[in-house]
Design an enzyme around this catalytic site. Structure first.
Site, PDB file in Angstrom:
ATOM      1  N   ALA A  63       3.139 -19.408  35.779  1.00 14.59           N
ATOM      2  CA  ALA A  63       1.759 -18.932  35.762  1.00 14.59           C
ATOM      3  C   ALA A  63       1.226 -19.102  34.345  1.00 14.59           C
ATOM      4  CB  ALA A  63       1.735 -17.464  36.157  1.00 14.59           C
ATOM      5  N   GLU A 105       8.656 -20.957  41.820  1.00 14.04           N
ATOM      6  CA  GLU A 105       8.265 -20.314  43.085  1.00 14.04           C
ATOM      7  C   GLU A 105       7.459 -21.278  43.961  1.00 14.04           C
ATOM      8  OE1 GLU A 105       6.734 -16.922  40.791  1.00 14.04           O
ATOM      9  OE2 GLU A 105       7.815 -15.616  42.176  1.00 14.04           O
TER      10      GLU A 105
HETATM   11  C1  3H9 Z   1       5.021 -16.327  35.929  1.00  9.38           C
HETATM   12  O1  3H9 Z   1       5.152 -17.465  36.267  1.00  9.38           O
HETATM   13  C2  3H9 Z   1       4.660 -15.205  36.862  1.00  9.38           C
HETATM   14  C3  3H9 Z   1       4.803 -15.577  38.324  1.00  9.38           C
HETATM   15  O2  3H9 Z   1       6.109 -15.245  38.801  1.00  9.38           O
HETATM   16  C4  3H9 Z   1       3.869 -14.773  39.183  1.00  9.38           C
HETATM   17  C5  3H9 Z   1       2.421 -14.966  38.967  1.00  9.38           C
HETATM   18  C6  3H9 Z   1       1.598 -14.228  39.971  1.00  9.38           C
HETATM   19  N1  3H9 Z   1       1.289 -20.093  30.081  1.00  9.38           N
HETATM   20  O3  3H9 Z   1       7.046 -23.278  24.235  1.00  9.38           O
HETATM   21  P1  3H9 Z   1       6.281 -24.458  23.778  1.00  9.38           P
HETATM   22  C7  3H9 Z   1       2.107 -22.857  25.848  1.00  9.38           C
HETATM   23  S1  3H9 Z   1       5.215 -15.867  34.303  1.00  9.38           S
HETATM   24  C8  3H9 Z   1       0.474 -20.355  29.069  1.00  9.38           C
HETATM   25  O4  3H9 Z   1       5.974 -24.557  22.343  1.00  9.38           O
HETATM   26  P2  3H9 Z   1       8.459 -26.177  24.514  1.00  9.38           P
HETATM   27  C9  3H9 Z   1       2.749 -22.319  24.580  1.00  9.38           C
HETATM   28  O5  3H9 Z   1       2.171 -21.098  24.208  1.00  9.38           O
HETATM   29  C10 3H9 Z   1       5.517 -17.381  33.462  1.00  9.38           C
HETATM   30  N2  3H9 Z   1       0.815 -21.088  28.000  1.00  9.38           N
HETATM   31  O6  3H9 Z   1       6.935 -25.825  24.278  1.00  9.38           O
HETATM   32  C11 3H9 Z   1       2.467 -23.434  23.612  1.00  9.38           C
HETATM   33  O7  3H9 Z   1       1.132 -23.302  23.184  1.00  9.38           O
HETATM   34  P3  3H9 Z   1       0.736 -23.642  21.680  1.00  9.38           P
HETATM   35  C12 3H9 Z   1       6.917 -17.859  33.658  1.00  9.38           C
HETATM   36  C13 3H9 Z   1       2.066 -21.555  27.969  1.00  9.38           C
HETATM   37  O8  3H9 Z   1       8.483 -27.588  24.925  1.00  9.38           O
HETATM   38  C14 3H9 Z   1       2.558 -24.692  24.483  1.00  9.38           C
HETATM   39  O9  3H9 Z   1       2.357 -24.240  25.817  1.00  9.38           O
HETATM   40  N3  3H9 Z   1       7.142 -19.004  32.819  1.00  9.38           N
HETATM   41  C15 3H9 Z   1       2.975 -21.312  28.990  1.00  9.38           C
HETATM   42  O10 3H9 Z   1       9.264 -25.721  23.352  1.00  9.38           O
HETATM   43  C16 3H9 Z   1       3.885 -25.400  24.392  1.00  9.38           C
HETATM   44  O11 3H9 Z   1       4.935 -24.451  24.625  1.00  9.38           O
HETATM   45  C17 3H9 Z   1       7.619 -18.902  31.576  1.00  9.38           C
HETATM   46  O12 3H9 Z   1       7.905 -17.824  31.100  1.00  9.38           O
HETATM   47  C18 3H9 Z   1       2.544 -20.541  30.094  1.00  9.38           C
HETATM   48  N4  3H9 Z   1       3.344 -20.273  31.128  1.00  9.38           N
HETATM   49  O13 3H9 Z   1       8.908 -25.277  25.742  1.00  9.38           O
HETATM   50  C19 3H9 Z   1       7.796 -20.175  30.813  1.00  9.38           C
HETATM   51  N5  3H9 Z   1       4.153 -21.897  28.683  1.00  9.38           N
HETATM   52  O14 3H9 Z   1       1.034 -25.092  21.501  1.00  9.38           O
HETATM   53  C20 3H9 Z   1       7.205 -20.060  29.443  1.00  9.38           C
HETATM   54  C21 3H9 Z   1       3.966 -22.516  27.511  1.00  9.38           C
HETATM   55  O15 3H9 Z   1      -0.699 -23.259  21.605  1.00  9.38           O
HETATM   56  N6  3H9 Z   1       7.252 -21.282  28.702  1.00  9.38           N
HETATM   57  N7  3H9 Z   1       2.710 -22.305  27.067  1.00  9.38           N
HETATM   58  O16 3H9 Z   1       1.633 -22.767  20.835  1.00  9.38           O
HETATM   59  C22 3H9 Z   1       8.404 -21.752  28.118  1.00  9.38           C
HETATM   60  O17 3H9 Z   1       9.475 -21.179  28.260  1.00  9.38           O
HETATM   61  C23 3H9 Z   1       8.290 -22.969  27.264  1.00  9.38           C
HETATM   62  O18 3H9 Z   1       6.944 -23.109  26.893  1.00  9.38           O
HETATM   63  C24 3H9 Z   1       8.735 -24.295  27.949  1.00  9.38           C
HETATM   64  C25 3H9 Z   1       8.374 -25.488  27.010  1.00  9.38           C
HETATM   65  C26 3H9 Z   1      10.251 -24.237  28.158  1.00  9.38           C
HETATM   66  C27 3H9 Z   1       8.027 -24.488  29.246  1.00  9.38           C
END
Ligand code: 3H9
Length: 697
Positions: A63, A105
């Site tokens: 999300a 999901e």
């Molecule tokens: C969820 O899904 C809830 C659901 O179950 C239910 C809903 C109803 N959203 O980390 P990076 C941004 S909860 C918004 O540096 P990497 C991040 O801030 C979510 N922004 O890259 C950054 O921005 P900036 C569950 C996001 O390659 C840029 O993207 N999911 C999100 O080192 C690059 O990110 C997670 O918890 C997001 N979801 O790593 C996954 N994700 O450049 C969270 C990233 O401005 N994300 N951004 O600083 C991660 O773990 C890592 O970002 C990922 C990539 C592994 C994907």
């Protein structure tokens, strides 16, 4: 209307392509257009099957976390996923990169899953203080059984595609290494599903995995208790377990409703707000606002670490763990030998604990070469000096490094307190000098304070930040002052720990106040573990008198666990401290000498004294520009000092309490005990007066 989602038809298969860089987050636009795409594809008579594929570096990574602070916008993710699952035509998810949270999901709502071998998938919501809120806690247990699902959901750790295949999450793996193409493989799978009339697999309707668990709930409860044992103080893991339990006991639709309730409750709570704050804070901390865009970090293939003590050895291991060759240098041959032996022992201990073999140990040990002369720095791209805190010695070493290291090498000091500018001045290239302050044990703790001196160049700074990330650390750039950010705030806390003891708070009461607050250990138990002599020696060097009780214990040879006596007493071989009945008299004596009146000190006062003093020092640090943003301070305390994640860091916590309340209490405490350092810092006083928050700074 399509902005982030397109449909491409290939041989009767509709390929829904989502493209929302950087991580294909499931924003409101994305959900809207996916709903449109699935309905359009299903309604199209020429389409027999559907593939959900993402452009760019990853399948949906979840999300859009930024939307959680806004009112929810339809369509809701659970509804979109229900709609996908309800499709009468087979839907295949094509997974690459990181299919996380809501993204995973979505994949579970599809009928089949094809993944590239390098893909990772999981439900990391718990790390944001949440539970999977779009059916994850209801579908995953039905697919792989509740215990394995609970393992994934409570840990939040992603699993590789190979493991997912083993667990039955993924139906087919595409090997990109031998030329496999994910989209083509997913389309081929879709055609096969049509031709072979594979039954559409709606996970919500599967009962096998949970039926067995239903007849033995005690086994699940026992497993769950094991998972929760190390999650004290956190609300989300408990909700994850309760929701997985619902998957076993309730019909799917009811379980989904309850999951949504848990999700909303957690999302609106302070713990999740704190953990979401930390998610963005960790990423913001890696940015240096005035860094020109064209600066590229230098490549670091070879590192030299000077000083084979605990710190130097740990730093060498941190590089070796990431596959970077390190030369460990110590001019004292016996110290070098001891250092290398300790490294091997540490790896052997890890291997024994985690079931890794001799090869694993040898491979890592082989990446670290010993040398007994500084000449060995000549081919290093990065040199990290980690000798003890002695300015004269450090200056001498940096003078030598100036002569011996290659042009362009980054010269880093691991000093935890000393003036990086003075060290840099010992060289003719201060632009190459930077601080890299690791935290003990350096191979484990994730924080690195990257200290930017007055003359540190952007190249050296960006290399230090990039290499820290490369070895899995969390770098935070800070300015030069005594103790930088973390230790400077620690000293402010130590001063109040001591004051609280003098006024009447026992070590047990102080430690309990901090563990009740959420720290894994109290400050005095930590001192005993780390060695009271460490701080005592450091204080002696600078003539600091902030810790009279600790200093008195050290003078008596009571260094903590290693001598069996410190703030607590330790029986032979035990790490559990028992209260020392004689300590109170010792502390009372020091209090009398200092004219401190003793009294009952309530736990709330201990918490306020210790925590608000840290906040106050944090405010000074911000004012002086030592930290670039208040959230950097939070990252430092969470990753370097075990600040409880559910409280978001000291500055986040101060905003929860309110600057006015913090400033007010500090003034009262300053008044009561005459400690001028407790007077609210001008920045804190200003926020209190204006109703402002640190979060905006
Ligand atoms: C969820 O899904 C809830 C659901 O179950 C239910 C809903 C109803 N959203 O980390 P990076 C941004 S909860 C918004 O540096 P990497 C991040 O801030 C979510 N922004 O890259 C950054 O921005 P900036 C569950 C996001 O390659 C840029 O993207 N999911 C999100 O080192 C690059 O990110 C997670 O918890 C997001 N979801 O790593 C996954 N994700 O450049 C969270 C990233 O401005 N994300 N951004 O600083 C991660 O773990 C890592 O970002 C990922 C990539 C592994 C994907």
């Amino acid at each position: 209307m399509a902005q982030v989602v397109g449909i491409e038809i290939e041989d009767g298969v509709a390929v829904i392509v989502a493209d929302n860089p950087p991580v294909n987050a499931l924003s409101a636009d994305m959900r809207n257009e996916l709903m449109w795409a699935i309905e359009t594809a299903e309604a199209d008579d020429d389409v027999t099957a559907i593939v959900v594929h993402c452009a760019g570096r990853t399948f949906f990574a979840g999300a859009d976390i930024r939307e959680f602070d806004k009112p929810p916008a339809p369509p809701m993710l659970p509804d979109l996923i229900d709609r996908i699952e309800a499709s009468s035509k087979p839907v295949i998810a094509a997974l690459h990169g990181t299919a996380l949270g809501g993204g995973f999901e979505v994949a579970l709502g599809c009928h089949f899953r094809v993944a590239v071998a390098s893909a990772k998938m999981g439900l990391p919501e718990v790390k944001l203080g949440l539970l999977p809120g779009a059916g994850g806690t209801q579908r995953l247990p039905r697919l792989i059984g509740p215990q394995k699902a609970a393992d994934m959901i409570v840990s939040g750790d992603p699993i590789p595609a190979g493991k997912a295949l083993e667990l039955g999450i993924v139906d087919e793996i595409v090997d990109e290494g031998s030329g496999g193409d994910l989209r083509a493989a997913a389309v081929a799978f879709a055609k096969k599903a049509v031709v072979e009339e594979l039954p559409i697999r709606r996970i919500s309707q599967i009962d096998d995995g949970i039926a067995a668990a239903r007849s033995d709930m005690a086994a699940f409860d026992e497993h769950a208790a094991g998972l929760l044992a190390r999650k004290k103080g956190l609300d989300a893991p408990r909700a994850c377990i309760d929701s997985v339990k619902n998957a076993i006991l309730l019909p799917f639709a009811e379980g989904l409703v309850k999951e949504r309730e848990f999700f909303m409750e957690l999302k609106n709570g302070v713990q999740s707000a704190a953990q979401r704050h930390l998610f963005f804070a960790e990423r913001a901390a890696q940015r240096v606002d005035d860094m020109p865009k064209d600066v590229k970090p230098g490549k670091v293939d070879k590192v030299a670490v000077i000083g084979a003590g605990t710190m130097g050895g740990g730093i060498a291991m941190a590089f070796a763990n990431a596959g970077i060759a390190a030369t460990l240098i110590d001019v004292k041959a016996d110290a070098l030998e001891r250092g290398l032996a300790t490294i091997r022992k540490n790896y052997e201990r890890t291997a024994a604990r985690s079931g890794k073999g001799e090869d694993w140990v040898n491979e890592r040990v082989a990446r670290i070469t010993g040398a007994d002369s500084l000449q060995a720095v000549s081919d290093a791209d990065l040199i990290v000096e980690a000798v003890f805190e002695d300015m004269a010695l450090k200056k001498q070493i940096f003078g030598d490094l100036d002569r011996l290291s290659k042009p362009g090498a980054v010269l880093a000091t691991n000093t935890s307190t000393l003036d990086v500018d003075e060290i840099a001045a010992a060289t003719g290239r201060p632009e190459s000098v930077v601080g890299m302050h690791f935290f003990s044990p350096a191979n484990v703790m994730r924080l690195v304070e990257v200290v930017r001196g007055a003359k540190t160049g952007f190249e050296a700074l960006s290399t230090a930040i990039a290499v820290s990330k490369q070895i899995g650390k969390v770098p935070v750039t800070v300015g030069v002052c005594h103790g930088f950010v973390g230790n400077r705030m620690l000293y402010a806390r130590t001063r109040q720990v001591e004051r609280a003891m003098l006024e009447g708070g026992s070590p047990q009461a102080i430690d309990k106040a901090m563990t009740d607050f959420g720290f894994a250990m109290g400050p005095l138990a930590v001192s005993d573990l780390a060695g009271i002599d460490v701080g005592w020696r450091a204080r002696k060097q600078v003539g600091s008198t902030i810790a009279p009780v600790a200093d008195a214990l050290a003078e008596m040879g009571r260094f903590g666990q290693k001598t069996g006596r410190g703030f607590y007493l330790y029986s032979e071989g035990s790490r559990r401290g028992e209260p020392d009945p004689d300590l109170n008299a010792l502390i009372a004596g020091i209090a009398a000498e200092k004219g401190v009146t003793r009294r009952e000190v309530p736990e709330t006062e201990i918490v306020e004294r210790l925590i608000f003093a840290m906040v106050n020092e944090g405010a000074r640090i911000l004012e002086e520009g030592i930290a670039a943003r208040s959230s950097d301070i939070d990252v430092i305390w969470v990753f370097g000092y075990g600040w409880p994640v559910q409280r978001g860091g000291p500055m986040f916590h101060a905003d929860q309490v309110g600057a006015g309340v913090v400033a007010g209490r500090l003034s009262e405490l300053a008044e009561a005990c005459g400690d001028e350092t407790l007077q609210p810092a001008p920045l804190l006083a200003k926020l209190a007066a204006d109703g402002g928050t640190f979060g905006k700074l």
